[in-house]
Design an enzyme around this catalytic site. Structure first.
Site, short mmCIF file in Angstrom:
data_model
loop_
_atom_site.label_atom_id
_atom_site.label_comp_id
_atom_site.label_asym_id
_atom_site.label_seq_id
_atom_site.Cartn_x
_atom_site.Cartn_y
_atom_site.Cartn_z
N HIS A 121 -10.39 -5.27 -3.20
CA HIS A 121 -9.06 -5.51 -2.65
C HIS A 121 -9.16 -5.91 -1.19
O HIS A 121 -10.05 -5.47 -0.46
CB HIS A 121 -8.15 -4.29 -2.82
N ASP A 142 0.85 -1.19 0.00
CA ASP A 142 0.00 0.00 0.00
C ASP A 142 0.89 1.24 0.00
O ASP A 142 1.90 1.31 0.70
CB ASP A 142 -0.91 -0.01 1.24
P1 AMP Z 1 -9.73 1.36 0.38
O1 AMP Z 1 -9.81 2.63 1.18
O2 AMP Z 1 -10.12 0.13 1.13
O3 AMP Z 1 -10.46 1.49 -0.94
O4 AMP Z 1 -8.21 1.13 0.07
C1 AMP Z 1 -7.52 1.70 -1.00
C2 AMP Z 1 -6.07 1.64 -0.65
O5 AMP Z 1 -5.32 1.79 -1.84
C3 AMP Z 1 -5.60 2.73 0.33
O6 AMP Z 1 -5.06 2.11 1.47
C4 AMP Z 1 -4.56 3.49 -0.47
O7 AMP Z 1 -3.48 3.91 0.31
C5 AMP Z 1 -4.15 2.47 -1.51
N1 AMP Z 1 -3.62 2.98 -2.75
C6 AMP Z 1 -4.18 3.93 -3.56
N2 AMP Z 1 -3.43 4.10 -4.66
C7 AMP Z 1 -2.39 3.25 -4.56
C8 AMP Z 1 -1.26 2.94 -5.39
N3 AMP Z 1 -1.04 3.57 -6.55
N4 AMP Z 1 -0.38 1.99 -4.97
C9 AMP Z 1 -0.58 1.36 -3.79
N5 AMP Z 1 -1.62 1.59 -2.97
C10 AMP Z 1 -2.50 2.52 -3.35
#
Ligand code: AMP
Length: 114
Positions: free
Chosen positions: A100, A30
């Site tokens: 995810h 993440d």
């Molecule tokens: P959610 O809030 O459950 O939808 O989780 C989305 C997650 O994706 C968050 O923890 C973000 O920090 C993570 N995230 C968003 N963009 C990226 C990226 N490009 N690479 C890795 N993690 C990401």
């Protein structure tokens, strides 16, 4: 429809620190870790969220949780413990509309979650 950032990572159009990959699942770190170890596991096939996966694709839940077990072993988290989280929809705190599973560990987790 425009690709989500996770679809771009699957298609290698966006960079990520990938830790695990098989035919169905990709796992990467993440970008904004909420624990010393914070890994996201995603199906390569796009489903917007847990609640949107149709019955004919329910096998993806097995793939997702099995991959999380492998990554937990690979990273040593199985020894100390870990938490698996899916944020579904607005009240769930979902920010990326691509199913995810969060794998979190490396510190004791709190309960109830925020
Ligand atoms: P959610 O809030 O459950 O939808 O989780 C989305 C997650 O994706 C968050 O923890 C973000 O920090 C993570 N995230 C968003 N963009 C990226 C990226 N490009 N690479 C890795 N993690 C990401």
């Amino acid at each position: 429809m425009a690709k989500t950032i996770f679809e771009k990572i699957v298609d290698r159009e966006a960079q990520a620190d990938i830790l695990y990959e098989d035919d169905h699942i990709l796992a990467f770190r993440d970008l904004a870790p909420q624990a010393p170890t914070h890994i996201l596991l995603i199906p390569k096939k796009h489903h917007s969220r847990h609640g949107a996966v149709p019955a004919e694709d329910h096998i993806i839940f097995t793939h997702l949780f099995a991959a999380a077990q492998r990554v937990a072993r690979q990273t040593g988290l199985e020894k100390t413990g870990y938490r698996l989280v899916i944020n579904n929809g607005a009240d769930g705190g979902e920010t990326v509309p691509h199913l995810h599973l969060h794998l979190l560990g490396g510190r004791p987790m709190n309960w109830p979650p925020g």
